[in-house]
Design a protein around this motif. Sequence first.
Motif, PDB file in Angstrom:
ATOM      1  N   GLU A 173       0.833  -1.204   0.000  1.00 24.87           N
ATOM      2  CA  GLU A 173       0.000   0.000   0.000  1.00 24.87           C
ATOM      3  C   GLU A 173       0.866   1.252   0.000  1.00 24.87           C
ATOM      4  N   LYS A 203       1.002   4.161  -2.778  1.00 27.21           N
ATOM      5  CA  LYS A 203       0.747   5.562  -2.422  1.00 27.21           C
ATOM      6  C   LYS A 203       1.854   6.469  -2.950  1.00 27.21           C
ATOM      7  N   ILE A 259       1.308   6.737  -6.716  1.00 26.22           N
ATOM      8  CA  ILE A 259       0.175   7.623  -6.990  1.00 26.22           C
ATOM      9  C   ILE A 259       0.586   9.080  -6.810  1.00 26.22           C
ATOM     10  N   TYR A 310      -6.329   8.689  -9.075  1.00 27.29           N
ATOM     11  CA  TYR A 310      -6.546   7.288  -8.728  1.00 27.29           C
ATOM     12  C   TYR A 310      -7.704   7.172  -7.751  1.00 27.29           C
ATOM     13  N   SER A 341      -9.632   4.565  -5.050  1.00 31.79           N
ATOM     14  CA  SER A 341      -9.471   3.359  -4.233  1.00 31.79           C
ATOM     15  C   SER A 341     -10.727   2.523  -4.366  1.00 31.79           C
ATOM     16  N   TRP A 398      -6.355   0.014  -6.503  1.00 34.95           N
ATOM     17  CA  TRP A 398      -6.534   1.370  -7.011  1.00 34.95           C
ATOM     18  C   TRP A 398      -6.621   1.318  -8.521  1.00 34.95           C
TER      19      TRP A 398
END
Length: 182
Positions: A49, A53, A56, A64, A66, A72
């Motif tokens: 994750e 992140k 992104i 993006y 979720s 995503w």
Amino acid sequence: MKISFLLFIISLTIISCSDKIARKPVVRKTATFMKESVLHNKSLILEEENAFKKLIKLDSLSTYVSSSNGFWYTVEEKDSSNKYMPKFGDELTYTYEVYDINNSIIYTSEEIGEQVYFVDQQEIVEGLRNGLKLMSEGDKFTFLFPSHKVFGYLGDQKKISINQPLIYKVQLNKIKKKNESN
């Protein structure tokens, strides 16, 4: 002699009918392995994750979303004229490419070829199965799938290693509704 034989049979019957005493297991299993496994998986998911992140954040041109399914996605191209979303039994024709977390290509769309999938009637990786349902005909999406949504702890035993998060770039070319005739 007959009496002693009869007494032997009666005593054997009485002994065999007595309560059985359960034996305790030689090895007792503990929950330690499961606890360690759960902790390992939670830390793996957290690492993935965080990597997504960062990715992104670096991709400031895309927005993006979720997903409620644990991944995503961003819409690269949207066919605004087509609003129909795939449903159970629909036949989907699509192409895709697979990238690692560093955006290095693993499988090209030429290697994979055009795919046909009957919604929820065939086995494909969980992430792709859920992602295709978000698309309409003509759409292009980029999906960020954590490892447990694609190949998990086995990998594909070719180019995708174990616990590898992946980026899928998918184009949904055609939706043939289940009730459409040929």
